[in-house]
Design an enzyme around this catalytic site. Structure first.
Site, short mmCIF file in Angstrom:
data_model
loop_
_atom_site.label_atom_id
_atom_site.label_comp_id
_atom_site.label_asym_id
_atom_site.label_seq_id
_atom_site.Cartn_x
_atom_site.Cartn_y
_atom_site.Cartn_z
N GLY A 1 -11.10 -10.04 13.62
CA GLY A 1 -11.75 -9.42 14.76
C GLY A 1 -12.30 -8.04 14.42
O GLY A 1 -12.14 -7.55 13.31
N TYR B 1 -7.89 10.11 12.24
CA TYR B 1 -6.60 9.52 11.84
C TYR B 1 -6.68 8.94 10.43
O TYR B 1 -5.82 9.21 9.58
CB TYR B 1 -6.16 8.42 12.82
N ASP C 1 -1.43 8.28 15.49
CA ASP C 1 -1.87 6.96 15.94
C ASP C 1 -0.99 6.55 17.12
O ASP C 1 -0.24 7.37 17.67
CB ASP C 1 -1.81 5.93 14.81
N TRP D 1 0.81 -1.22 0.00
CA TRP D 1 0.00 0.00 0.00
C TRP D 1 0.84 1.27 0.00
O TRP D 1 0.32 2.36 -0.13
CB TRP D 1 -0.95 0.00 1.20
N GLU E 1 -5.66 0.75 5.49
CA GLU E 1 -5.81 1.46 6.76
C GLU E 1 -6.88 0.82 7.65
O GLU E 1 -6.68 0.69 8.86
CB GLU E 1 -6.15 2.93 6.51
#
Length: 349
Positions: free
Chosen positions: A77, A116, A134, A20, A33
């Site tokens: 998750g 963010y 972050d 990326w 992201e």
């Protein structure tokens, strides 16, 4: 040499080659992201590659079903991320003519994209001068400047964002932001940071004052919730019953098994006396076996599960509870929590 110049020089010599980073395609950057939220790069990379291959553009993603997205998401998750991505892809397809936005002001309006992520996508794709903050950036700033304000407090978030904004190289915002994140991930690590070869060693507050292990400061976490489940594997030779979870709890929208939850660890005698158990099963029901307790760790919860294998049940329970009777061979078509999927995979094999 300014802070940003020194940082970018380090980055160019030490950065990881990640797919990326080799594109300014806002859709692919968005994909990475969201996958990397609460997820290590090593774990998220294979998911990114699978998603990018299966859904190479926002149109193909928007046309996917929720089951298809959640199935591919299985094991990562925080499944709300996958559902929010599908919502966002549909909005981009319908309201942005299928072109993923690159402006912070547009990105921040999309489901699942916060400050963010909007800053990251806009700066990485179009070099918009928005500073990212972050966990990695918090750590670098706290240590370098000696900021002891808790990073998860309201005042802390404002303070750290202001410092990040001030540090930002506005002419090269994308690379600066990538460098800040990578520096925190590889050099200024949470534990055992590589201080002896750090380019900021001579001006780092934490290093000069032996405060590296004390910064950043974080308010105490929420209490971990413990939950106790009995899951029922109700099946015959070819079929098994599953159910879709609602949107008000963990694993929202995924499929699991009929279950009963207890407030504390309990034995089978309590299961047999539970009203739900007596509605679902009858005198012809046969318990084949019960598994050992399995512990499953989530961020703010600890789940303790036992699986009860049962033959025969009350047919009315299917319609009343909205259970699905499916072929065992088709289980892989349904998105499931890792705990359930792994157990069933071993059971069926």
């Amino acid at each position: 040499m300014s802070f940003s110049e020194r940082l970018i020089a380090w980055y160019r010599n030490n950065k990881r080659d990640l797919p990326w980073r080799n594109t300014n395609n806002a859709y692919l950057i968005w994909l990475s992201e969201i996958i990397l939220q609460q997820t290590r790069v090593e774990q998220g990379l294979p998911y990114y590659l699978r998603f990018a291959d299966a859904y190479p553009d926002v149109k193909s993603f928007a046309n996917a079903s929720e089951d298809q997205i959640l199935k591919m998401w299985q094991g990562l998750g925080y499944y709300s991320r996958g559902r929010n991505m599908l919502k966002t892809a549909k909005v981009v397809q319908n309201e942005f003519n299928g072109v993923f936005p690159v402006a912070y002001a547009d990105l921040i309006t999309l489901t699942g994209i916060g400050e963010y992520t909007a800053a990251a996508i806009s700066s990485f794709s179009s070099n918009e001068a928005k500073a990212v903050v972050d966990g990695n950036v918090y750590r670098v700033i706290a240590r370098y400047f000696g900021v002891a304000t808790p990073i998860n407090s309201t005042s802390g978030k404002k303070e750290f964002q202001a410092i990040a904004d001030n540090l930002l190289n506005r002419d090269n915002a994308g690379e600066h932001n990538q460098a800040m994140i990578e520096f925190g991930a590889l050099q200024c690590k949470p534990k055992n940071p590589d201080c002896p070869v750090c380019p900021f060693q001579s001006s780092c507050y934490a290093y000069q004052h032996q405060k590296t292990n004390e910064l950043p400061v974080k308010l105490k976490k929420l209490k971990i919730r413990e939950r106790f489940f009995y899951f029922f594997i109700i099946h015959n030779k070819e079929e098994i019953l599953i159910k879709r979870r609602d949107n008000n709890d963990i694993w929202a929208g995924l499929h699991d098994l009929p279950s009963i939850e207890f407030k504390e660890r309990t034995g089978l005698e309590m299961v047999f006396s539970d009203p739900n158990f007596n509605q679902w099963f009858n005198d012809k029901s046969v318990i084949q076996k019960t598994s050992e307790e399995i512990k499953h760790v989530l961020t703010h919860q600890r789940l303790y599960a036992r699986f009860v294998h049962i033959e025969n049940f009350n047919l009315n329970a299917i319609e009343k509870n909205g259970w699905l009777k499916i072929k065992k061979d088709n289980l892989s078509d349904y998105g499931m929590p890792k705990l359930i999927f792994e157990y069933l995979k071993n059971f069926l094999n």
